[in-house]
Enzyme design. Structure first.
Site, PDB file in Angstrom:
ATOM      1  N   ASP A  10      -7.985   9.006  46.095  1.00 26.06           N
ATOM      2  CA  ASP A  10      -7.606   8.373  47.424  1.00 26.06           C
ATOM      3  C   ASP A  10      -6.219   8.787  47.759  1.00 26.06           C
ATOM      4  O   ASP A  10      -5.334   9.310  47.168  1.00 26.06           O
ATOM      5  CB  ASP A  10      -7.788   6.981  47.284  1.00 26.06           C
ATOM      6  CG  ASP A  10      -7.682   6.144  48.660  1.00 26.06           C
ATOM      7  OD1 ASP A  10      -8.093   6.713  49.506  1.00 26.06           O
ATOM      8  OD2 ASP A  10      -7.161   5.064  48.572  1.00 26.06           O
ATOM      9  N   SER A  11      -6.189   8.582  49.150  1.00 22.87           N
ATOM     10  CA  SER A  11      -4.803   8.732  49.710  1.00 22.87           C
ATOM     11  C   SER A  11      -3.720   7.767  48.948  1.00 22.87           C
ATOM     12  O   SER A  11      -2.577   7.890  48.887  1.00 22.87           O
ATOM     13  CB  SER A  11      -4.792   8.257  51.250  1.00 22.87           C
ATOM     14  OG  SER A  11      -5.330   7.033  51.547  1.00 22.87           O
ATOM     15  N   CYS A  73     -12.205   8.271  49.440  1.00 24.68           N
ATOM     16  CA  CYS A  73     -11.373   8.037  50.685  1.00 24.68           C
ATOM     17  C   CYS A  73     -12.166   8.343  51.756  1.00 24.68           C
ATOM     18  O   CYS A  73     -12.720   9.595  51.923  1.00 24.68           O
ATOM     19  CB  CYS A  73      -9.929   8.890  50.608  1.00 24.68           C
ATOM     20  SG  CYS A  73      -9.019   8.677  52.180  1.00 24.68           S
ATOM     21  N   GLU A 158      -2.030  -3.020  52.540  1.00 21.63           N
ATOM     22  CA  GLU A 158      -1.195  -2.200  51.825  1.00 21.63           C
ATOM     23  C   GLU A 158       0.332  -3.012  51.612  1.00 21.63           C
ATOM     24  O   GLU A 158       0.680  -3.078  50.463  1.00 21.63           O
ATOM     25  CB  GLU A 158      -0.466  -1.026  52.669  1.00 21.63           C
ATOM     26  CG  GLU A 158      -1.466   0.061  52.650  1.00 21.63           C
ATOM     27  CD  GLU A 158      -1.272   1.042  51.454  1.00 21.63           C
ATOM     28  OE1 GLU A 158      -0.227   1.319  51.039  1.00 21.63           O
ATOM     29  OE2 GLU A 158      -2.304   1.518  51.001  1.00 21.63           O
ATOM     30  N   CYS A 192     -13.936   1.983  55.034  1.00 18.95           N
ATOM     31  CA  CYS A 192     -12.650   2.182  54.644  1.00 18.95           C
ATOM     32  C   CYS A 192     -12.486   1.412  53.298  1.00 18.95           C
ATOM     33  O   CYS A 192     -12.797   0.416  52.944  1.00 18.95           O
ATOM     34  CB  CYS A 192     -11.658   1.834  55.678  1.00 18.95           C
ATOM     35  SG  CYS A 192      -9.684   2.036  55.246  1.00 18.95           S
ATOM     36  N   HIS A 194      -9.855   0.408  51.784  1.00 15.27           N
ATOM     37  CA  HIS A 194      -9.019  -1.003  51.570  1.00 15.27           C
ATOM     38  C   HIS A 194      -9.698  -2.151  52.160  1.00 15.27           C
ATOM     39  O   HIS A 194      -9.240  -3.216  51.863  1.00 15.27           O
ATOM     40  CB  HIS A 194      -8.010  -0.690  52.687  1.00 15.27           C
ATOM     41  CG  HIS A 194      -6.704   0.118  52.150  1.00 15.27           C
ATOM     42  ND1 HIS A 194      -6.934   1.348  51.738  1.00 15.27           N
ATOM     43  CD2 HIS A 194      -5.457  -0.106  51.734  1.00 15.27           C
ATOM     44  CE1 HIS A 194      -5.803   2.091  51.367  1.00 15.27           C
ATOM     45  NE2 HIS A 194      -4.952   1.077  51.458  1.00 15.27           N
TER      46      HIS A 194
HETATM   47  N1  DGL Z   1      -8.515   5.553  51.961  1.00 14.54           N
HETATM   48  C1  DGL Z   1      -8.581   5.390  53.223  1.00 14.54           C
HETATM   49  C2  DGL Z   1      -9.916   5.488  53.940  1.00 14.54           C
HETATM   50  O1  DGL Z   1     -10.775   5.103  53.209  1.00 14.54           O
HETATM   51  C3  DGL Z   1      -7.692   4.262  53.905  1.00 14.54           C
HETATM   52  C4  DGL Z   1      -6.166   4.530  53.780  1.00 14.54           C
HETATM   53  C5  DGL Z   1      -5.539   5.629  54.541  1.00 14.54           C
HETATM   54  O2  DGL Z   1      -5.725   5.586  55.881  1.00 14.54           O
HETATM   55  O3  DGL Z   1      -5.081   6.637  53.943  1.00 14.54           O
HETATM   56  O4  DGL Z   1     -10.090   5.731  54.864  1.00 14.54           O
END
Ligand code: DGL
Length: 276
Positions: A10-11, A73, A158, A192, A194
């Site tokens: 993931d990011s 992600c 975050e 998403c 998050h």
């Molecule tokens: N993990 C990203 C997603 O599921 C969200 C966080 C990001 O923007 O990097 O889209």
């Protein structure tokens, strides 16, 4: 000891909500989780940038011995997965696999709705890519998909503000916006990684009869099914129940946040990528 783990990418932290479900359902496999926190969030970045960052991380997973990498992600799945599968894999790992979170979710979301109207909430990158609309309509052509970007939700999570009054304000605001544009929606997909951390607040502001769906369990079920159908990948994976965590940013900071997303204590190692 030789290890061929499943890579989960993931990011940043968000993918840990997906990894939590995967590790819960399939605890016997070895896993490596990587959060590219130094370059997160990916949500507003261009196709080229998300592709370049994701590819670099996928190449690292391959060096670590992973035969299979899950892009946990949505932004990376929307903006990088197809190019990696079609253009990069033949060159960097023809017998390896990279999977995303959009297709497994699109495959089942149509079974949740009775009204035939589904709301999709995600980052700007995911929503603007149109990937969910396209994939859902491949499997369920009759379903109406209403999308909305929620750019404030990732920063709220975050920065650990998911229990605050500010979170209430922005959760209610985006839900109202979506539902006033299409009141017939009865299913809202949290597209998403998050957003599950906002689930309590999301449920608080949803009208009766509207269900919010998080992806973790859906992706975990789909992976279990994939491994059953792909013996050539499954047999290449080691099964010692080992888990390791890496971040491209500060490990102390990662470990503090990660436990909230993953549901248990996490101890990470730092990964220095040349371009970070
Ligand atoms: N993990 C990203 C997603 O599921 C969200 C966080 C990001 O923007 O990097 O889209």
């Amino acid at each position: 000891m030789a290890s061929s783990p499943i890579g989960v990418f993931d990011s940043g932290y968000g993918g840990l909500t997906v990894f939590r479900s995967i590790a819960g359902l399939l605890p016997e496999y070895d896993y490596i989780y990587l959060g590219d926190n130094a370059r997160a969030p990916y949500g507003n970045r261009s196709f080229d940038t998300v592709h370049q960052y994701t590819l670099e991380c996928v190449e690292w997973f391959f060096k670590m011995g992973c035969p299979l990498v899950i892009l946990a992600c949505n932004t990376a799945s929307a903006k990088a997965l197809r190019t990696i599968q079609q253009q990069d894999l033949p060159r960097i790992g023809a017998n390896k696999r990279v999977l995303g979170v959009i297709r497994p979710t699109a495959e089942v979301i149509g079974t949740y709705t009775k009204s035939g109207s589904v709301g999709v909430l995600g980052t700007k990158g995911t929503i603007n890519s149109g990937s969910y609309q396209m994939e859902i309509n491949k499997f369920f052509p009759e379903i109406k998909v209403h999308q909305l970007a929620c750019p404030m939700w990732v920063p709220i999570v975050e920065y650990g503000e998911y229990n605050s009054a500010g979170a209430d304000y922005f959760v209610q605001r985006y839900l109202d916006q979506l539902l006033s544009s299409a009141p017939e929606i009865d299913t809202i997909l949290l597209a998403c990684t998050h957003y599950p951390l906002l689930m309590e607040k999301i449920q608080k502001y949803l009208p009766a009869g509207v269900t919010a769906v998080a992806q973790g369990q859906v992706v975990a079920d789909s992976l279990a099914d994939y491994l059953q159908r792909h013996a050539e990948i499954e047999s290449a994976l080691t099964k010692e129940g080992r888990r390791s965590f890496y971040t491209t940013d500060d490990t102390l900071d990662f470990d503090t946040h990660a436990s909230t997303f993953f549901g248990e204590r996490v101890q990470s190692e730092h990964l220095h990528l040349a371009t970070v």
